[in-house]
Design a protein around this motif. Structure first.
Motif, PDB file in Angstrom:
ATOM      1  N   ALA A 182       0.842  -1.207   0.000  1.00 30.08           N
ATOM      2  CA  ALA A 182       0.000   0.000   0.000  1.00 30.08           C
ATOM      3  C   ALA A 182       0.876   1.256   0.000  1.00 30.08           C
ATOM      4  CB  ALA A 182      -0.935  -0.012   1.211  1.00 30.08           C
ATOM      5  N   ILE A 183       1.956   1.215   0.745  1.00 31.93           N
ATOM      6  CA  ILE A 183       2.865   2.374   0.776  1.00 31.93           C
ATOM      7  C   ILE A 183       3.501   2.557  -0.609  1.00 31.93           C
ATOM      8  CG2 ILE A 183       4.998   3.317   1.790  1.00 31.93           C
ATOM      9  CD1 ILE A 183       4.284   1.744   4.381  1.00 31.93           C
ATOM     10  N   ARG A 184       3.927   1.434  -1.185  1.00 33.02           N
ATOM     11  CA  ARG A 184       4.519   1.466  -2.531  1.00 33.02           C
ATOM     12  C   ARG A 184       3.522   2.042  -3.542  1.00 33.02           C
ATOM     13  NH1 ARG A 184       6.315   2.544  -6.209  1.00 33.02           N
ATOM     14  NH2 ARG A 184       7.585   1.547  -7.813  1.00 33.02           N
ATOM     15  N   ALA A 185       2.291   1.607  -3.436  1.00 36.86           N
ATOM     16  CA  ALA A 185       1.244   2.120  -4.340  1.00 36.86           C
ATOM     17  C   ALA A 185       1.036   3.605  -4.107  1.00 36.86           C
ATOM     18  CB  ALA A 185      -0.060   1.351  -4.117  1.00 36.86           C
ATOM     19  N   GLY A 186       1.082   4.018  -2.862  1.00 29.29           N
ATOM     20  CA  GLY A 186       0.914   5.435  -2.519  1.00 29.29           C
ATOM     21  C   GLY A 186       1.984   6.290  -3.168  1.00 29.29           C
ATOM     22  N   ARG A 187       3.213   5.791  -3.151  1.00 27.24           N
ATOM     23  CA  ARG A 187       4.302   6.535  -3.798  1.00 27.24           C
ATOM     24  C   ARG A 187       4.073   6.599  -5.300  1.00 27.24           C
ATOM     25  NH1 ARG A 187       9.599   3.579  -4.501  1.00 27.24           N
ATOM     26  NH2 ARG A 187       9.450   3.201  -2.268  1.00 27.24           N
ATOM     27  N   ALA A 188       3.740   5.439  -5.892  1.00 29.47           N
ATOM     28  CA  ALA A 188       3.548   5.372  -7.341  1.00 29.47           C
ATOM     29  C   ALA A 188       2.436   6.324  -7.798  1.00 29.47           C
ATOM     30  CB  ALA A 188       3.221   3.936  -7.758  1.00 29.47           C
ATOM     31  N   ARG A 189       1.435   6.482  -6.974  1.00 28.14           N
ATOM     32  CA  ARG A 189       0.301   7.330  -7.350  1.00 28.14           C
ATOM     33  C   ARG A 189       0.488   8.782  -6.951  1.00 28.14           C
ATOM     34  NH1 ARG A 189      -4.504   4.839  -9.449  1.00 28.14           N
ATOM     35  NH2 ARG A 189      -5.672   6.256  -8.107  1.00 28.14           N
ATOM     36  N   GLY A 190       1.625   9.079  -6.329  1.00 29.38           N
ATOM     37  CA  GLY A 190       1.875  10.447  -5.887  1.00 29.38           C
ATOM     38  C   GLY A 190       1.011  10.859  -4.709  1.00 29.38           C
ATOM     39  N   ALA A 191       0.441   9.868  -4.025  1.00 36.48           N
ATOM     40  CA  ALA A 191      -0.458  10.190  -2.909  1.00 36.48           C
ATOM     41  C   ALA A 191       0.278  10.218  -1.573  1.00 36.48           C
ATOM     42  CB  ALA A 191      -1.598   9.168  -2.855  1.00 36.48           C
ATOM     43  N   LEU A 192       1.516   9.753  -1.566  1.00 40.65           N
ATOM     44  CA  LEU A 192       2.259   9.625  -0.311  1.00 40.65           C
ATOM     45  C   LEU A 192       3.610  10.316  -0.474  1.00 40.65           C
ATOM     46  CD1 LEU A 192       1.552   7.842   2.249  1.00 40.65           C
ATOM     47  CD2 LEU A 192       3.276   6.269   1.378  1.00 40.65           C
ATOM     48  N   MET A 193       3.843  11.314   0.327  1.00 39.36           N
ATOM     49  CA  MET A 193       5.093  12.079   0.222  1.00 39.36           C
ATOM     50  C   MET A 193       6.260  11.306   0.844  1.00 39.36           C
ATOM     51  SD  MET A 193       4.354  14.664  -1.509  1.00 39.36           S
ATOM     52  CE  MET A 193       3.153  13.710  -2.403  1.00 39.36           C
ATOM     53  N   PRO A 194       7.488  11.570   0.363  1.00 37.16           N
ATOM     54  CA  PRO A 194       8.651  10.831   0.867  1.00 37.16           C
ATOM     55  C   PRO A 194       8.808  10.894   2.393  1.00 37.16           C
ATOM     56  CG  PRO A 194       9.276  12.178  -1.024  1.00 37.16           C
ATOM     57  CD  PRO A 194       7.848  12.501  -0.724  1.00 37.16           C
ATOM     58  N   GLU A 195       8.494  12.039   2.998  1.00 39.77           N
ATOM     59  CA  GLU A 195       8.656  12.148   4.461  1.00 39.77           C
ATOM     60  C   GLU A 195       7.681  11.205   5.168  1.00 39.77           C
ATOM     61  OE1 GLU A 195       7.316  15.339   2.828  1.00 39.77           O
ATOM     62  OE2 GLU A 195       9.239  14.921   1.866  1.00 39.77           O
ATOM     63  N   ARG A 196       6.479  11.150   4.652  1.00 38.88           N
ATOM     64  CA  ARG A 196       5.471  10.257   5.248  1.00 38.88           C
ATOM     65  C   ARG A 196       5.922   8.803   5.067  1.00 38.88           C
ATOM     66  NH1 ARG A 196       2.044   8.512   8.711  1.00 38.88           N
ATOM     67  NH2 ARG A 196       0.121   7.554   7.990  1.00 38.88           N
ATOM     68  N   GLU A 197       6.440   8.483   3.890  1.00 36.98           N
ATOM     69  CA  GLU A 197       6.924   7.122   3.657  1.00 36.98           C
ATOM     70  C   GLU A 197       8.042   6.787   4.643  1.00 36.98           C
ATOM     71  OE1 GLU A 197       7.858   6.030  -0.382  1.00 36.98           O
ATOM     72  OE2 GLU A 197       8.744   4.123   0.246  1.00 36.98           O
ATOM     73  N   ALA A 198       8.971   7.725   4.831  1.00 33.88           N
ATOM     74  CA  ALA A 198      10.086   7.471   5.753  1.00 33.88           C
ATOM     75  C   ALA A 198       9.567   7.236   7.169  1.00 33.88           C
ATOM     76  CB  ALA A 198      11.065   8.646   5.724  1.00 33.88           C
ATOM     77  N   ARG A 199       8.555   8.019   7.560  1.00 33.91           N
ATOM     78  CA  ARG A 199       7.986   7.827   8.911  1.00 33.91           C
ATOM     79  C   ARG A 199       7.308   6.472   9.032  1.00 33.91           C
ATOM     80  NH1 ARG A 199       6.216  13.014   8.687  1.00 33.91           N
ATOM     81  NH2 ARG A 199       4.069  12.377   8.335  1.00 33.91           N
ATOM     82  N   LEU A 200       6.614   6.077   7.972  1.00 26.57           N
ATOM     83  CA  LEU A 200       5.941   4.774   8.002  1.00 26.57           C
ATOM     84  C   LEU A 200       6.953   3.635   8.061  1.00 26.57           C
ATOM     85  CD1 LEU A 200       3.117   5.504   5.404  1.00 26.57           C
ATOM     86  CD2 LEU A 200       2.770   4.871   7.798  1.00 26.57           C
ATOM     87  N   VAL A 201       8.041   3.802   7.306  1.00 25.62           N
ATOM     88  CA  VAL A 201       9.054   2.743   7.307  1.00 25.62           C
ATOM     89  C   VAL A 201       9.711   2.654   8.689  1.00 25.62           C
ATOM     90  CG1 VAL A 201      11.266   2.005   6.318  1.00 25.62           C
ATOM     91  CG2 VAL A 201       9.420   2.775   4.826  1.00 25.62           C
ATOM     92  N   SER A 202       9.941   3.789   9.322  1.00 25.21           N
ATOM     93  CA  SER A 202      10.533   3.643  10.661  1.00 25.21           C
ATOM     94  C   SER A 202       9.519   3.042  11.636  1.00 25.21           C
ATOM     95  CB  SER A 202      11.196   4.924  11.182  1.00 25.21           C
ATOM     96  OG  SER A 202      10.276   5.960  11.177  1.00 25.21           O
ATOM     97  N   ALA A 203       8.233   3.302  11.436  1.00 25.47           N
ATOM     98  CA  ALA A 203       7.219   2.626  12.266  1.00 25.47           C
ATOM     99  C   ALA A 203       7.277   1.109  12.029  1.00 25.47           C
ATOM    100  CB  ALA A 203       5.828   3.160  11.957  1.00 25.47           C
ATOM    101  N   LEU A 204       7.483   0.720  10.768  1.00 25.19           N
ATOM    102  CA  LEU A 204       7.577  -0.713  10.463  1.00 25.19           C
ATOM    103  C   LEU A 204       8.756  -1.357  11.186  1.00 25.19           C
ATOM    104  CD1 LEU A 204       6.748  -0.920   6.644  1.00 25.19           C
ATOM    105  CD2 LEU A 204       5.557  -2.067   8.502  1.00 25.19           C
ATOM    106  N   PHE A 205       9.862  -0.628  11.244  1.00 31.16           N
ATOM    107  CA  PHE A 205      11.026  -1.198  11.923  1.00 31.16           C
ATOM    108  C   PHE A 205      10.852  -1.278  13.442  1.00 31.16           C
ATOM    109  CE2 PHE A 205      13.144  -0.792   7.841  1.00 31.16           C
ATOM    110  CZ  PHE A 205      13.840  -1.987   7.822  1.00 31.16           C
ATOM    111  N   GLU A 206       9.847  -0.606  13.956  1.00 26.29           N
ATOM    112  CA  GLU A 206       9.534  -0.737  15.387  1.00 26.29           C
ATOM    113  C   GLU A 206       8.758  -2.027  15.678  1.00 26.29           C
ATOM    114  OE1 GLU A 206       9.738   1.855  18.160  1.00 26.29           O
ATOM    115  OE2 GLU A 206      11.473   1.988  16.827  1.00 26.29           O
ATOM    116  N   LEU A 207       8.213  -2.613  14.581  1.00 28.92           N
ATOM    117  CA  LEU A 207       7.299  -3.738  14.774  1.00 28.92           C
ATOM    118  C   LEU A 207       7.838  -4.880  15.629  1.00 28.92           C
ATOM    119  CD1 LEU A 207       5.379  -4.359  11.443  1.00 28.92           C
ATOM    120  CD2 LEU A 207       4.425  -3.983  13.714  1.00 28.92           C
ATOM    121  N   PRO A 208       9.069  -5.367  15.362  1.00 29.31           N
ATOM    122  CA  PRO A 208       9.531  -6.507  16.157  1.00 29.31           C
ATOM    123  C   PRO A 208       9.536  -6.204  17.667  1.00 29.31           C
ATOM    124  CG  PRO A 208      10.884  -6.239  14.203  1.00 29.31           C
ATOM    125  CD  PRO A 208       9.979  -5.044  14.255  1.00 29.31           C
ATOM    126  N   ARG A 209       9.996  -5.008  18.025  1.00 33.38           N
ATOM    127  CA  ARG A 209      10.034  -4.654  19.449  1.00 33.38           C
ATOM    128  C   ARG A 209       8.611  -4.517  20.012  1.00 33.38           C
ATOM    129  NH1 ARG A 209       9.224   0.013  22.112  1.00 33.38           N
ATOM    130  NH2 ARG A 209       9.234   1.309  20.240  1.00 33.38           N
TER     131      ARG A 209
END
Ligand code: M6R
Length: 364
Positions: free
Chosen positions: A170-197
């Motif tokens: 969904a994040i990838r699709a958001g980027r492709a469609r121009g609906a998700l800005m790079p800063e938001r993507e970076a924040r989401l990816v760091s949230a993903l890396f919090e997942l294991p903890r």
């Protein structure tokens, strides 16, 4: 191998922080700043609808993903269970990306739904655990969830890995469609890396859940409530509980309560509320208060601040870590699974091999 665990299901619940770590590596850049890996090359050119089809728990992963695709990529999404989809003869065209989600990759209805989309949909994507499977082989693109072998009939780690992969998509699709800005993507990816903890912290509430299971195990019916992203998780919590503890359970979008199910509520019906502090928290809490006003015994699953705000009048609160609400369905899956598991253990059912069920449903 079960190792120190009594059941495969317990082991697989506890495997989640680790398998999510592996899976994440396949869907992010080495710099950990963007989504990448398996979804990097995926083409969203000309895609104007996403169709998500699956059965059971995999379907609930699709149901969660609908909210993500709509919010992050602004793409219309259709979801359905495979056994309905395949016979509806829905109109499909080249603008559709059809995504089939299956742990085993062998579920008969899901495979038949895929066959229906072949030659009609623009692209067919499989989100599977078993990459050497019929569903994987018949697809244009295979996205492995990398959960490792899942033995327990109740799907646990496959569900959370499916969610992780669908969120990355969904994040990838958001980027492709121009609906998700790079800063938001970076924040989401760091949230993903919090997942294991976060997952490990959620699992650490297990002792409390094992105690809670003592009152849940006496119930005849249990209700699960959520809103937004937590609505499908309520459905998944109810499915998990039914399949291994044989207690009747239902998941509801809490806004639907007053349209019928609130009539069920009395002091004998435990009500489990998944309430991370997202935009719908207050609405969910007011639905929960309506339940308590009718004598319902509530188990509130929320974070520390949510507990301070809303615990009054509840029977019990299970405190989850504080998190970005986008990933709440993944982290809150852990208590949903552990509630089902410990309730089943209390009842003495066959947790890994519940009656009447097969791990892989290869017949219609
Ligand atoms: O192998 P699949 O993911 O296609 O299986 C789909 C369902 O049969 C499966 O998720 C089932 O609902 C589980 N037993 C739920 O825990």
């Amino acid at each position: 191998e079960k190792g120190e665990h009594r059941h495969f299901m317990a082991k697989e619940i506890h495997d989640q922080p680790e398998v999510l770590t592996y899976a994440l590596q396949s869907y992010t850049t080495p710099e950990r700043d963007r989504i990448g890996g398996f979804v990097e090359e995926l083409d969203f050119e000309g895609v104007n609808r996403i169709i998500l089809v699956a059965c059971g728990t995999a379907f609930y992963a699709c149901h969660v993903a609908r909210y993500w695709f709509e919010q992050m990529a602004r793409i219309p999404v259709e979801i359905d269970v495979a056994s309905e989809f395949r016979y509806r003869e829905p109109p499909i065209d080249g603008g559709d990306m059809a995504i089939f989600v299956s742990q085993s990759g062998e579920t008969a209805d899901t495979f038949a739904a895929l066959e229906y989309c072949k030659g009609r949909a623009g692209k067919i994507v499989a989100v599977v655990n078993a990459t050497e499977s019929s569903i994987a082989r018949a697809s244009d693109v295979v996205l492995p969830i990398r959960a490792g072998v899942e033995i327990g009939v109740a799907s646990t780690k496959a569900f959370t890995c499916q969610l992780m992969v669908l969120l990355a998509l969904a994040i990838r699709a958001g980027r492709a469609r121009g609906a998700l800005m790079p800063e938001r993507e970076a924040r989401l990816v760091s949230a993903l890396f919090e997942l294991p903890r976060l997952m490990a912290e959620a699992i650490a509430t297990e002792d409390q859940i094992a105690e809670t299971a003592k009152w849940l195990a006496n119930a005849r019916d249990i209700l699960f409530l959520g809103r937004g992203l937590m609505y499908p998780l309520a459905l998944e919590g109810a499915l998990k509980l039914k399949e291994i503890s044989y207690i009747h359970a239902e998941g509801y979008a809490s806004g639907e309560l007053k349209h019928g199910p609130i009539a069920l509520i009395d002091e004998t019906v435990p009500v489990i509320v998944f309430a991370p502090r997202d935009a719908l928290f207050e609405k969910l809490v007011s639905n929960m208060q309506e339940v308590m006003a009718r004598g319902g015994r509530v188990l509130l699953v929320t974070d520390a601040e949510g507990a301070i705000i809303a615990q009054e009048g509840t029977a019990e609160v299970l405190v989850m870590p504080t998190l970005d609400p986008v990933i709440a369905p993944i982290v809150y899956a852990a208590p949903a699974q552990l509630i089902a598991y410990h309730t089943a253990v209390m009842k003495g059912t066959d947790v890994d091999q519940p009656r009447n069920l097969a791990k892989s449903v290869t017949v219609e």
